[in-house]
Design a protein around this motif. Structure first.
Motif, PDB file in Angstrom:
ATOM      1  N   HIS A  13      63.229  43.798  21.754  1.00 48.05           N
ATOM      2  CA  HIS A  13      63.906  43.208  22.914  1.00 48.05           C
ATOM      3  C   HIS A  13      63.100  42.040  23.471  1.00 48.05           C
ATOM      4  O   HIS A  13      63.643  40.976  23.750  1.00 48.05           O
ATOM      5  N   THR A  14      61.795  42.239  23.630  1.00 48.51           N
ATOM      6  CA  THR A  14      60.920  41.171  24.126  1.00 48.51           C
ATOM      7  C   THR A  14      60.989  39.956  23.215  1.00 48.51           C
ATOM      8  O   THR A  14      61.071  38.817  23.681  1.00 48.51           O
ATOM      9  N   ASN A  15      60.961  40.180  21.913  1.00 48.35           N
ATOM     10  CA  ASN A  15      61.036  39.076  20.950  1.00 48.35           C
ATOM     11  C   ASN A  15      62.372  38.337  21.049  1.00 48.35           C
ATOM     12  O   ASN A  15      62.413  37.109  20.971  1.00 48.35           O
ATOM     13  N   LEU A  16      63.467  39.082  21.217  1.00 47.26           N
ATOM     14  CA  LEU A  16      64.780  38.455  21.338  1.00 47.26           C
ATOM     15  C   LEU A  16      64.845  37.588  22.595  1.00 47.26           C
ATOM     16  O   LEU A  16      65.318  36.451  22.551  1.00 47.26           O
ATOM     17  N   VAL A  17      64.358  38.106  23.716  1.00 48.51           N
ATOM     18  CA  VAL A  17      64.362  37.319  24.953  1.00 48.51           C
ATOM     19  C   VAL A  17      63.557  36.038  24.761  1.00 48.51           C
ATOM     20  O   VAL A  17      64.000  34.951  25.139  1.00 48.51           O
ATOM     21  N   ARG A  18      62.386  36.139  24.141  1.00 46.57           N
ATOM     22  CA  ARG A  18      61.556  34.944  23.889  1.00 46.57           C
ATOM     23  C   ARG A  18      62.268  33.940  22.999  1.00 46.57           C
ATOM     24  O   ARG A  18      62.215  32.735  23.249  1.00 46.57           O
ATOM     25  N   TRP A  33      65.336  30.765  32.656  1.00 47.50           N
ATOM     26  CA  TRP A  33      64.070  31.448  32.921  1.00 47.50           C
ATOM     27  C   TRP A  33      64.278  32.951  32.768  1.00 47.50           C
ATOM     28  O   TRP A  33      65.391  33.458  32.866  1.00 47.50           O
ATOM     29  N   GLN A  34      63.175  33.646  32.525  1.00 47.86           N
ATOM     30  CA  GLN A  34      63.226  35.089  32.344  1.00 47.86           C
ATOM     31  C   GLN A  34      63.298  35.786  33.689  1.00 47.86           C
ATOM     32  O   GLN A  34      62.603  35.426  34.637  1.00 47.86           O
ATOM     33  N   ASN A  35      64.141  36.782  33.766  1.00 46.15           N
ATOM     34  CA  ASN A  35      64.284  37.616  34.954  1.00 46.15           C
ATOM     35  C   ASN A  35      63.605  38.947  34.649  1.00 46.15           C
ATOM     36  O   ASN A  35      64.173  39.801  33.984  1.00 46.15           O
ATOM     37  N   GLU A  72      72.262  38.612  28.975  1.00 42.60           N
ATOM     38  CA  GLU A  72      71.674  39.932  28.766  1.00 42.60           C
ATOM     39  C   GLU A  72      71.379  40.080  27.282  1.00 42.60           C
ATOM     40  O   GLU A  72      72.285  39.980  26.452  1.00 42.60           O
ATOM     41  N   ALA A  73      70.114  40.274  26.943  1.00 43.01           N
ATOM     42  CA  ALA A  73      69.707  40.464  25.553  1.00 43.01           C
ATOM     43  C   ALA A  73      69.831  41.939  25.197  1.00 43.01           C
ATOM     44  O   ALA A  73      69.362  42.803  25.935  1.00 43.01           O
ATOM     45  N   LYS A 104      69.604  34.854  19.074  1.00 43.02           N
ATOM     46  CA  LYS A 104      69.571  33.550  19.758  1.00 43.02           C
ATOM     47  C   LYS A 104      70.819  32.756  19.425  1.00 43.02           C
ATOM     48  O   LYS A 104      71.315  31.995  20.253  1.00 43.02           O
ATOM     49  N   GLU A 105      71.385  32.980  18.239  1.00 50.64           N
ATOM     50  CA  GLU A 105      72.615  32.286  17.851  1.00 50.64           C
ATOM     51  C   GLU A 105      73.781  32.692  18.758  1.00 50.64           C
ATOM     52  O   GLU A 105      74.617  31.855  19.103  1.00 50.64           O
TER      53      GLU A 105
END
Length: 120
Positions: A13-18, A33-35, A72-73, A104-105
């Motif tokens: 999940h962290t990797n997807l958000v990044r 920006w990250q929430n 939402e990731a 990301k796509e």
């Protein structure tokens, strides 16, 4: 779910958000920006602290013309929580665009599909 599986899901999940933040951060038509949201544990103790507003998305941003972006990731077969569904419904009713992205796509394709005239 085992602790190892939970840890792997958190990393994914962290990797997807990044990935989404990096991809969208290079665009001229939006700012993101990250929430940060969730329950966190202090490194040197078992004390925990809640951060953020439950139900809010992982990524918040602005699109050309001032349109609010909410992304939402989700990884694997994860689904929106009831709080996330309520927040999404309320945000969309107020004119925000909300996307659930599993890659990301997904986020890029969703933003590319926004009609710029709607935002103007």
């Amino acid at each position: 779910m085992t602790p190892d599986q939970r840890r792997a899901n958190n990393v994914a999940h962290t990797n997807l958000v990044r990935e989404i933040l990096n991809e969208l951060g290079s665009r001229a038509d939006c700012i993101v920006w990250q929430n940060v949201n969730g329950l966190f544990r202090y490194v040197d103790s078992e004390q925990r602290v809640k951060v953020g507003l439950p139900g809010t998305p992982d990524i918040i941003g602005l699109y050309r013309g001032g349109l609010m972006l909410l992304i939402e990731a989700k990884t694997g077969d994860a689904v929106l929580s009831s709080g996330q569904r309520i927040f999404r419904r309320n945000a969309e009713a107020l004119g925000a665009v909300v996307c659930v992205a599993r890659s990301k796509e997904d986020a890029v394709n969703y933003i590319d599909s926004i009609n710029p005239k709607k935002a103007a």
